[in-house]
Design an enzyme around this catalytic site. Structure first.
Site, PDB file in Angstrom:
ATOM      1  N   CYS A 112      11.286  -6.951   6.770  1.00  0.00           N
ATOM      2  CA  CYS A 112      10.866  -7.766   5.620  1.00  0.00           C
ATOM      3  C   CYS A 112      12.045  -8.408   4.900  1.00  0.00           C
ATOM      4  CB  CYS A 112      10.040  -6.921   4.649  1.00  0.00           C
ATOM      5  SG  CYS A 112       8.633  -6.150   5.439  1.00  0.00           S
ATOM      6  N   HIS A 247       9.911  -9.807  -2.293  1.00  0.00           N
ATOM      7  CA  HIS A 247       9.091  -9.565  -1.107  1.00  0.00           C
ATOM      8  C   HIS A 247       7.715  -9.086  -1.554  1.00  0.00           C
ATOM      9  CE1 HIS A 247       7.435  -8.187   2.539  1.00  0.00           C
ATOM     10  NE2 HIS A 247       7.653  -6.908   2.331  1.00  0.00           N
ATOM     11  N   ASN A 277       0.860  -8.629   3.131  1.00  0.00           N
ATOM     12  CA  ASN A 277       2.285  -8.489   3.428  1.00  0.00           C
ATOM     13  C   ASN A 277       2.568  -9.127   4.786  1.00  0.00           C
ATOM     14  OD1 ASN A 277       4.810  -7.627   4.203  1.00  0.00           O
ATOM     15  ND2 ASN A 277       4.519  -5.492   3.578  1.00  0.00           N
TER      16      ASN A 277
HETATM   17  O1  UT7 Z   1       6.865  -4.446   3.742  1.00  0.00           O
HETATM   18  C1  UT7 Z   1       7.101  -3.136   4.169  1.00  0.00           C
HETATM   19  C2  UT7 Z   1       7.209  -2.273   3.015  1.00  0.00           C
HETATM   20  N1  UT7 Z   1       5.958  -1.593   2.741  1.00  0.00           N
HETATM   21  C3  UT7 Z   1       5.647  -1.254   1.497  1.00  0.00           C
HETATM   22  O2  UT7 Z   1       6.296  -1.611   0.565  1.00  0.00           O
HETATM   23  C4  UT7 Z   1       4.468  -0.331   1.254  1.00  0.00           C
HETATM   24  C5  UT7 Z   1       4.785   0.620   0.124  1.00  0.00           C
HETATM   25  N2  UT7 Z   1       3.707   1.568  -0.119  1.00  0.00           N
HETATM   26  C6  UT7 Z   1       2.535   1.187  -0.674  1.00  0.00           C
HETATM   27  O3  UT7 Z   1       2.344   0.019  -0.964  1.00  0.00           O
HETATM   28  C7  UT7 Z   1       1.498   2.252  -0.975  1.00  0.00           C
HETATM   29  O4  UT7 Z   1       2.043   3.531  -0.753  1.00  0.00           O
HETATM   30  C8  UT7 Z   1       0.214   2.090  -0.097  1.00  0.00           C
HETATM   31  C9  UT7 Z   1      -0.571   0.864  -0.548  1.00  0.00           C
HETATM   32  C10 UT7 Z   1       0.566   1.971   1.354  1.00  0.00           C
HETATM   33  C11 UT7 Z   1      -0.694   3.315  -0.283  1.00  0.00           C
HETATM   34  O5  UT7 Z   1      -0.999   3.490  -1.654  1.00  0.00           O
HETATM   35  P1  UT7 Z   1      -0.901   4.951  -2.304  1.00  0.00           P
HETATM   36  O6  UT7 Z   1      -1.279   4.810  -3.710  1.00  0.00           O
HETATM   37  O7  UT7 Z   1       0.475   5.482  -1.987  1.00  0.00           O
HETATM   38  O8  UT7 Z   1      -2.048   5.735  -1.524  1.00  0.00           O
HETATM   39  P2  UT7 Z   1      -1.920   7.063  -0.636  1.00  0.00           P
HETATM   40  O9  UT7 Z   1      -1.265   6.767   0.664  1.00  0.00           O
HETATM   41  O10 UT7 Z   1      -1.373   8.154  -1.494  1.00  0.00           O
HETATM   42  O11 UT7 Z   1      -3.452   7.394  -0.369  1.00  0.00           O
HETATM   43  C12 UT7 Z   1      -4.335   7.780  -1.437  1.00  0.00           C
HETATM   44  C13 UT7 Z   1      -5.716   7.983  -0.860  1.00  0.00           C
HETATM   45  C14 UT7 Z   1      -5.755   8.886   0.369  1.00  0.00           C
HETATM   46  O12 UT7 Z   1      -6.928   9.665   0.289  1.00  0.00           O
HETATM   47  P3  UT7 Z   1      -6.842  11.217  -0.147  1.00  0.00           P
HETATM   48  O13 UT7 Z   1      -5.946  11.869   0.856  1.00  0.00           O
HETATM   49  O14 UT7 Z   1      -6.270  11.197  -1.535  1.00  0.00           O
HETATM   50  O15 UT7 Z   1      -8.268  11.645  -0.081  1.00  0.00           O
HETATM   51  C15 UT7 Z   1      -5.893   7.920   1.525  1.00  0.00           C
HETATM   52  O16 UT7 Z   1      -6.562   8.470   2.650  1.00  0.00           O
HETATM   53  O17 UT7 Z   1      -6.260   6.736  -0.434  1.00  0.00           O
HETATM   54  C16 UT7 Z   1      -6.751   6.850   0.910  1.00  0.00           C
HETATM   55  N3  UT7 Z   1      -6.610   5.546   1.550  1.00  0.00           N
HETATM   56  C17 UT7 Z   1      -7.552   4.599   1.526  1.00  0.00           C
HETATM   57  N4  UT7 Z   1      -8.792   4.584   1.000  1.00  0.00           N
HETATM   58  C18 UT7 Z   1      -9.504   3.451   1.141  1.00  0.00           C
HETATM   59  C19 UT7 Z   1      -5.515   5.078   2.213  1.00  0.00           C
HETATM   60  N5  UT7 Z   1      -5.760   3.826   2.635  1.00  0.00           N
HETATM   61  C20 UT7 Z   1      -7.005   3.503   2.221  1.00  0.00           C
HETATM   62  C21 UT7 Z   1      -7.808   2.356   2.342  1.00  0.00           C
HETATM   63  N6  UT7 Z   1      -9.041   2.364   1.783  1.00  0.00           N
HETATM   64  N7  UT7 Z   1      -7.383   1.247   2.978  1.00  0.00           N
END
Ligand code: UT7
Length: 321
Positions: A112, A247, A277
C-alpha cells in the site's frame, strides 16, 4: 527536490458492488452496518472480465492525455502492484506493450506504500538526470487474491488503477520511506513457492492473510511517526498543510490522525467509501479526483502518508504546482 506531477488518470472495472450486494448476491455472512461502522467502506469496484493490465492501460492513457504527452515522450515506466497479471513480465512492461512505449519499465512492490516508493524512485531518477518524463502506474486486482469465504478480509479490498506523469519541477518538498519488518501480519503467499523438485514444501494457500488488529496498531503508530518526522524535517506545522492524503484502509485509522492533528475534517479527504482499500492505488486516485474537481490548487501543501504489508510506510510533503 526536482519533480512535479503533470497529469493523472484512473481506470476502474465496470462493476461496482455495494456492501448489501455482498450479502444478497455473494452470500457473505456480513452486513452493511458492520462494514460501514468498522471501516467506512460502502462499496468497491470488482473486475468482471477486465484484467489488471486493462485497468492500468486505461489509467495510463487518461494520464498521458491529461499531461498532453504521447507514449513516445516517456523515458521510464514504474509500475506499483502487489500482483501483476503474471509473476513476470512486470505490470510496467504489460502497460508499455499496450501503449506502444519502448522506454525502461519495471515494478516496485511496496504494497500500500507503493505509490510513495515509486515517487521516491522517480524523483531520484530525475534528479540524477537519468530520466525526465516518468509514468507511475499503480494497479491492483485484489479481488483475485482474497478468499471470498473469509469475511474478515474480502469485504475490505477493491480493484482499480491510477497513473501519474512525473517531470522535473519543485513540488516535492520532503519524502521519507521506512519499514518495520514484520512479514507475518499481512501477506499474499506465493502459491508457486512449493514447486521445487528437490524440496517439495507444502504449498501455502495463495489468499490474502491479515491480522487486522495488529495492522491497525502498526498503521496508527506509523502515521504518527511520519507526521512527526515530516514536520520536524521541514519546520512545517499541522496548520500549514491544506490536505492530508492518507492511504485509504480504514476511516477509523484516519480518525486517529484527525484527533491527533486537531485540524478540520475537510483537510482529510477520503474515497474509501466508494472504492474500499485498493492498496497503492488509493492515494493517486485521491490526487486525481481532487485535482479534477478543483480542490487541489497551485501553492497548496499536501501531506501524503501510507503504510502497508512489509510493514512498509512513508510520508511526503508536496507544494502543488
Ligand atoms: O492496506 C493494508 C492495511 N490494512 C489495514 O489497515 C487494516 C487494519 N485493520 C482494520 O481495519 C480492522 O482491524 C478490521 C476492519 C480488519 C477489523 O476490524 P476490528 O474492529 O479489528 O474487528 P475484529 O477483527 O476484532 O472482529 C470483531 C468481530 C469478530 O467477531 P467476534 O469474534 O467478536 O464474535 C469477527 O469475526 O467482527 C467479526 N467480523 C465480521 N462480522 C461481520 C469480522 N469481519 C466481519 C464482517 N462482517 N465482514
Amino acid at each position: 527536490m526536482s519533480i512535479k506531477i503533470t497529469g493523472t488518470g484512473i481506470g476502474l472495472p465496470k462493476r461496482h458492488v455495494t456492501n448489501d450486494e455482498l450479502v444478497s448476491q455473494f452470500g457473505l455472512d456480513t452486513s452493511d452496518e458492520w462494514i460501514t461502522t468498522r471501516t467506512g467502506i460502502k462499496g468497491r469496484y470488482i473486475c468482471e472480465d477486465e484484467t489488471l493490465t486493462d485497468l492500468a492501460a486505461t489509467a495510463t492513457t487518461n494520464a498521458l492525455a491529461d499531461a498532453g504527452i504521447a507514449a513516445a515522450d516517456l523515458d521510464y515506466i514504474i509500475g506499483s502492484t502487489v500482483a501483476a497479471d503474471a509473476h513476470s513480465p512486470s505490470l510496467a512492461c504489460a502497460v508499455a506493450e499496450r501503449i506502444d512505449a519502448t522506454c525502461a519499465a519495471v515494478d516496485v512492490n511496496g504494497a500500500c506504500t507503493g505509490f510513495l516508493y515509486a515517487i521516491d524512485a522517480a524523483s531520484a531518477l530525475i534528479e540524477a538526470g537519468r530520466a525526465s518524463t516518468i509514468l507511475i502506474i499503480c494497479a491492483e486486482k485484489m479481488s483475485a487474491h482474497v478468499d471470498w469465504t473469509d469475511r474478515r478480509t474480502c469485504v475490505l479490498f477493491g480493484d482499480g488503477a491510477a497513473a501519474v506523469v512525473v517531470t522535473r519541477g519543485n513540488a516535492l518538498k520532503y519524502i521519507h520511506l521506512g519499514s518495520r519488518p514484520d512479514t507475518q501480519v499481512i501477506s499474499i503467499p506465493n502459491d508457486m513457492a512449493g514447486n521445487n523438485p528437490i524440496a517439495r514444501d507444502q504449498v501455502p494457500a495463495g489468499f490474502v492473510y491479515m491480522d487486522g488488529q495488529k495492522v491497525f496498531k502498526y498503521a496508527v503508530s506509523m502515521i504518527q511517526q511520519e507526521i512527526n518526522d515530516g514536520f520536524a524535517n521541514t519546520g512545517l506545522g499541522s496548520e500549514d498543510i491544506d490536505y492530508y492524503l492518507f492511504h485509504q484502509a480504514n476511516l477509523r485509522i484516519i480518525d486517529y490522525a484527525i484527533t491527533r492533528l486537531k485540524q478540520p475534517h475537510d483537510k482529510f479527504p477520503t474515497n474509501i467509501e466508494r472504492y474500499g482499500n485498493v492498496s497503492s492505488v488509493t492515494i493517486p486516485t485521491l490526487l486525481h479526483e481532487m485535482i479534477h474537481d478543483g480542490r487541489i490548487q497551485p501553492g497548496q501543501k499536501l501531506f501524503l502518508c501510507a503504510f502497508g504489508a512489509g510493514m512498509t510506510y512513508g510520508g511526503a510533503i508536496m507544494e502543488w504546482e
